[in-house]
Write a protein that holds these residues in place. Structure first.
Motif, PDB file in Angstrom:
ATOM      1  N   ALA A 180       8.822 -30.176   6.574  1.00  0.00           N
ATOM      2  CA  ALA A 180       8.791 -31.483   5.900  1.00  0.00           C
ATOM      3  C   ALA A 180       9.955 -31.606   4.924  1.00  0.00           C
ATOM      4  O   ALA A 180      10.550 -32.677   4.766  1.00  0.00           O
ATOM      5  N   ARG A 181      10.301 -30.507   4.291  1.00  0.00           N
ATOM      6  CA  ARG A 181      11.431 -30.505   3.359  1.00  0.00           C
ATOM      7  C   ARG A 181      12.744 -30.798   4.087  1.00  0.00           C
ATOM      8  O   ARG A 181      13.558 -31.606   3.611  1.00  0.00           O
ATOM      9  N   ILE A 182      12.956 -30.182   5.239  1.00  0.00           N
ATOM     10  CA  ILE A 182      14.192 -30.407   5.997  1.00  0.00           C
ATOM     11  C   ILE A 182      14.299 -31.878   6.408  1.00  0.00           C
ATOM     12  O   ILE A 182      15.363 -32.503   6.286  1.00  0.00           O
ATOM     13  N   LYS A 254      19.476 -33.300  11.534  1.00  0.00           N
ATOM     14  CA  LYS A 254      18.656 -33.767  12.650  1.00  0.00           C
ATOM     15  C   LYS A 254      18.517 -32.661  13.698  1.00  0.00           C
ATOM     16  O   LYS A 254      17.421 -32.426  14.234  1.00  0.00           O
ATOM     17  N   HIS A 255      19.617 -31.994  13.990  1.00  0.00           N
ATOM     18  CA  HIS A 255      19.598 -30.900  14.966  1.00  0.00           C
ATOM     19  C   HIS A 255      18.739 -29.743  14.472  1.00  0.00           C
ATOM     20  O   HIS A 255      17.947 -29.169  15.237  1.00  0.00           O
ATOM     21  N   TRP A 256      18.852 -29.424  13.186  1.00  0.00           N
ATOM     22  CA  TRP A 256      18.060 -28.344  12.582  1.00  0.00           C
ATOM     23  C   TRP A 256      16.577 -28.671  12.692  1.00  0.00           C
ATOM     24  O   TRP A 256      15.773 -27.836  13.114  1.00  0.00           O
ATOM     25  N   LEU A 272      17.593 -21.611  11.298  1.00  0.00           N
ATOM     26  CA  LEU A 272      18.999 -21.727  10.911  1.00  0.00           C
ATOM     27  C   LEU A 272      19.779 -20.502  11.359  1.00  0.00           C
ATOM     28  O   LEU A 272      20.915 -20.613  11.853  1.00  0.00           O
ATOM     29  N   ASN A 273      19.177 -19.330  11.196  1.00  0.00           N
ATOM     30  CA  ASN A 273      19.852 -18.104  11.625  1.00  0.00           C
ATOM     31  C   ASN A 273      20.125 -18.101  13.125  1.00  0.00           C
ATOM     32  O   ASN A 273      21.078 -17.469  13.596  1.00  0.00           O
TER      33      ASN A 273
END
Length: 379
Positions: A180-182, A254-256, A272-273
């Motif tokens: 939700a944060r992202i 958006k991709h993340w 992310l990694n």
């Protein structure tokens, strides 16, 4: 001689006048009573209005059609103060805001949020940065506490999720909170704001802006830093990052966020990694930098020189009690360092007394199956 005063004859009072005055007395009393009644009703309404105004939680603004964010409740249109207005009030001249999130567990008095704000007040060149800090409250109690202790607050609710309690590492609620944060940070970029996102368990001891890279679109702190800000093998930590608003960063977020479906069960940091090596990420053209733990440290890898440290994160730590214990010691370490004479600050390597209760060993995935040996040990 005293002058003689002539007495005027008494004016006779007619019976009709007495009756008129007697009739007017109850009418006047009734008018006074009506006035007092309406005054009491007005004051009660005023108090109720002010209370509801103070406790109202604001609408979430997002141009992203798939967003699941809603307000805690919908105030009248005349009372709305959306996220864009809150961000504008807090933004620096270049449109940069500092953001953190807060839930009920971390909002309690003498808990994480108090230490977080105290670090700004006691840091070097950080007090003024409080003017640009927006606290994103994830539940009603956190929002009320924010209104009591800070200027810029916004109430955000994610449908179907209760963020009031402590979200333990890698539990389903923790994963929902991280994703939700992202999604929310993506919406901030779409509104045209740059941001420094910081977890509330990151202590701000020195103004970090001079240590940021001017040519980076996205720069992030690390659990482990390998020596080069360009090395994709660095281990990033999503609890502290500086992101500029542009087409590249919006596309990257958006991709993340969408990659959570490609890697189900992983939190944003793990994903992310994984995606930082993807050709699809590289094709965005994002200029990514990793921040040196010498300036942006944490319990995983502490900053060694208190003359250089900007922030310290209570990462590699499981449980609120452990965090609070070690954060209080760390804040006290900083105060003792500041009290030293300049010559001692410069020449003496002042060590942190933490971590103590926090450690990398304290983190284990709750849904990971236990071995027979582990079960035997617990029994």
């Amino acid at each position: 001689m005293r002058p003689h005063r002539r007495r005027l004859p008494a004016t006779p009072v007619s019976r009709r006048d007495c009756c008129r005055d007697a009739d007017m007395l109850p009418e006047a009393v009734a008018l006074v009573r009506r006035f007092l009644f309406f005054l009491a009703v007005f004051l009660c309404c005023l108090l109720l209005y002010r209370d509801s105004d103070a406790l109202r939680l604001l609408h979430h603004f997002s141009s992203y059609p798939a967003s699941s964010f809603t307000a805690f409740y919908s105030p009248p249109v005349s009372e709305e103060r959306g996220i864009e207005e809150v961000l504008k009030d807090a933004a620096m001249e270049d449109g940069t805001v500092i953001l953190t999130t807060l839930n009920e567990a971390w909002a309690a008095p003498n808990s994480i949020i108090d230490l977080f704000l105290e670090s700004f007040r006691n840091g070097v060149g950080t007090r003024r940065l409080l003017n640009h800090l927006v606290i994103i409250a994830l539940d009603k109690k956190a929002y009320r506490r924010c209104l009591h202790i800070h200027t810029h607050c916004f109430g955000l609710h994610t449908e179907g999720v209760d963020f009031r309690e402590e979200a333990y590492f890698m539990t389903p609620n923790y994963l929902k909170m991280m994703w939700a944060r992202i999604d929310f940070l993506r919406s901030v970029l779409e509104m045209g704001f740059n941001f420094v996102f910081t977890d509330a368990d990151v202590m701000w001891f020195r103004d970090p802006f001079p240590r940021f890279y001017s040519d980076a679109d996205f720069q992030i702190a690390c659990d482990h830093f390998l020596g080069s800000s360009d090395d994709l093998q660095n281990k990033p930590n999503g609890g502290f990052n500086y992101v500029k608003s542009n087409n590249k960063t919006i596309e990257f977020y958006k991709h993340w966020y969408s990659s959570r479906e490609t890697y189900p069960g992983y939190h944003d940091q793990d994903v992310l990694n994984m995606i930082k090596f993807d050709p699809s990420t590289l094709n965005i053209g994002l200029r990514m930098k990793f921040l040196d733990t010498a300036y942006f440290g944490g319990f995983c890898e502490p900053s060694r020189d208190l003359n250089q440290v900007c922030t310290m994160h209570a990462n590699c730590c499981f449980g609120l009690d452990s965090k609070l214990h070690d954060l209080r010691i760390m804040v006290q370490d900083w105060k003792e360092f500041l009290s030293l004479p300049p010559s001692l600050k410069r020449d003496y390597i002042f060590p942190w007394a933490v971590p103590q209760n926090c450690s990398l060993d304290s983190l284990r995935r709750y849904d990971a199956p236990q071995s027979d040996d582990q079960r035997d040990e617990e029994e």
